[in-house]
Write a protein that holds these residues in place. Sequence first.
Motif, PDB file in Angstrom:
ATOM      1  N   ASP A  34     -36.333   0.880  97.308  1.00  9.27           N
ATOM      2  CA  ASP A  34     -37.649   1.259  96.777  1.00  9.27           C
ATOM      3  C   ASP A  34     -37.538   2.130  95.536  1.00  9.27           C
ATOM      4  O   ASP A  34     -38.426   2.113  94.675  1.00  9.27           O
ATOM      5  N   PHE A  92     -39.227   1.152  92.092  1.00  7.36           N
ATOM      6  CA  PHE A  92     -40.109   2.070  91.361  1.00  7.36           C
ATOM      7  C   PHE A  92     -39.666   2.214  89.910  1.00  7.36           C
ATOM      8  O   PHE A  92     -40.472   2.087  88.980  1.00  7.36           O
ATOM      9  N   MET A 130     -43.667  -0.008  96.346  1.00  5.72           N
ATOM     10  CA  MET A 130     -42.633   0.575  97.210  1.00  5.72           C
ATOM     11  C   MET A 130     -43.005   0.289  98.665  1.00  5.72           C
ATOM     12  O   MET A 130     -43.494   1.174  99.385  1.00  5.72           O
TER      13      MET A 130
END
Length: 855
Positions: A570, A574, A715
């Motif tokens: 994640d 991002f 995410m």
Amino acid sequence: MRLFVSEGAPGCLPVLAAAGRARGRAELLISTVGPEDCVVPFLTRPKVPVLQLDSGNYLFSTSAICRYFFLLSGWEQDDLTNQWLEWEVTELQETESLADIVLWGALYPLLQDPAYLPEELSALHSWFQTLSTQEPCQRAAETVLKQQGVLALRPYLQKQPQPSPAEGRAVTNEPEEEELATLSEEEIAMAVTAWEKGLESLPPLRPQQNPVLPVTGERNVLITSALPYVNNVPHLGNIIGCVLSADVFARYSRLRQWNTLYLCGTDEYGTATETKAMEEGLTPQEICDKYHIIHADIYRWFNISFDTFGRTTTPQQTKITQDIFQRLLTRGFVLQDTVEQLRCEHCARFLADRFVEGVCPFCGYEEARGDQCDKCGKLINAVELKKPQCKVCRSCPVVQSTHHLFLDLPKLEKRLEEWLGRTLPGSDWTPNARFITRSWLRDGLKPRCITRDLKWGTPVPLEGFEDKVFYVWFDATIGYLSITANYTDQWERWWKNPEQVDLYQFMAKDNVPFHGIVFPCSALGAEDNYTLVSHLIATEYLNYEDGKFSKSRGVGVFGDMAQDTGIPADIWRFYLLYIRPEGQDSAFSWTDLLLKNNSELLNNLGNFINRAGMFVSKFFGGYVPEMVLTPDDQRLLAHVTLELQHYHQLLEKVRIRDALRSILTISRHGNQYIQVNEPWKRIKGSEADRQRAGTVTGLAVNIAALLSVMLQPYMPTVSATIQAQLQLPPPACSILLTNFLCTLPAGHQIGTVSPLFQKLENDQIESLRQRFGGGQAKTSPKPTVIETVTTAGPQQIQALMDEVTKQGNIVRELKAQKADKNQVAAEVAKLLDLKKQLAVAEGKPPEAPKGKKKK
């Protein structure tokens, strides 16, 4: 209608010229007013030109007024005009368009004197003179300038307010400190009403389908990601360019309850596969099987939510490709011709375009491929390359004749133009996709070879061509259809249903010609009601630090390596989405990754969500407290609602990077709200203070719940973690409306709260930089830059980062408290100085101060 103009106002030039186009189409009264006359009652300062419509509404944008007059004259909106970026990067057209008129007026003060123009801009001068001699433009100039020439503009311009530059703002990727928008009482009331309805506002969840098929009366969204070559391990640029960007939009579409199918797969035919098989001592099929698994594992680790991930080496691929070919052949859209082709005598075979390298005949780039130059973007026939080399053995190939089939693109050009004319206006094609497609058409389409002298590919079903296969760029895009056909035998409900299906296709810009020109021409020529792309979403390129990704040189992070860095998927998602190359090329930077993780995720987003949950657990026993909203709280609801609606507007237009900023902005609002209200102090005070602490905590934890849903496309693991910690009701986890709802009402019990993110350390990042840096440090032509970068140690940089964060919080608190402007300015100056010190410590050139100087 009434048009208000003023002598000497430059904006009146294009407006009057455009009004000449609409003469006789509507009754128009032209009134000349003074430069200080306020024509529009709700504007605080004078503004001309202004068009007062018969309805009583006002248009006071020069472009909007010109557009209105052009529409009155019968002009149909064209995509070239609507896309300013495309217009700017193309040559000025000789035809008089709305864009010409608007820019003629804007540039008049500069271009009316040819002495200002250098010789290399002679085309611009010619364009300006052509427009200036036309009657509407001449009349406009006479009306505004009164025979005084450009001097007539001076009195008007001297009375206009000075433009205000940005206050001391450096050019940076850092989010700007935004002033809160002014809200109307109606906006606040609507936000409060929506909030109070809470979970009852949520519609029922769409029933799950397997397989997913179009539903009449619903919005059916078909999403494809460009098919990656099976023989390559994708690097970060490949991942953000197609699969990750498409995944964000697919997840967002599902949150909107749109009926969504997201598909991708490996592109497995072609010489690249044959060559890789030779290198590894395997058959082409064994190579495809091996690397298909590698790709699938990488995308699974990155949490890409494909509904199906297929491959092109299937019987369905052969069947559908050959059917489209036969339909094109019988309709006269296939040509036969003898072509000169490069053959490597050492390898004893004809060379596919991508296995020839040489000097580009157009721009001189020395590493141009045999099909396209990566530097200038032009398509190339391999025999046109200067100094060609076989990429396999590096010997010089020879030219030999061979017989091939061609798609007759010139014969299909009119159909393509008509389709683009219907599709592009109002669509969300990215500017680069529009420009690339238009540039192909502007240069005139040429017949395109669709066969190759290979063995590993889709066989050509035509006598005399049994030893050839289809060129991968003819049948690779057909892979979307065959992958769907392997997913469901009702694939035609998606791919032969243009009336009910909205097709979004994601790719890097080098794939645009094949999705915007070649496949649409094939489908249009096949005359089988194929679904064509509605929205073509193309990114620019992502570079690595100061160079390009290179597997052979060990430069850059590739998909199979990201898993071994210790950084969660994640975080990679991002950062890649934060720097997504939407309008121009961008670059991955380890230093920037550290900064974004530690500032935006750890200190901003994670800090707010953790604090909101911890306050519920610590002060209220894990139950959301009662909330009694004050006017300030209601204004916060409205601000969050506005930012949420902005997020929706951006994602509906597939502006993925910008929508991510909206999440971080809401989080900053939340942090500021907590800092100003200090619930940790109020909980120890009077009954009124404790009630206020409860309201602040309840509202904050509901903002955290909203952020968990907004984060889901970006995410997904972090999103699910927040929702589990807050025990967010399942319906609220799967639907995102345009209003901010109270999804955690008073009395709701949350779960155990824990930190979401971990700090990235300088030594950890430096180690990764060295690991993935290849030979860059040794070959760097700029040793002075290296020396600058190493002037500060990790501890000093970290200390400065902490100081910047601390000072930023002080500035935000002062602004929230509406402190004295001089006090705020002094703290802002400290913040800017700290940022400058940090930039120098990191080896970046310090930005020169900008904006007004405080006296």
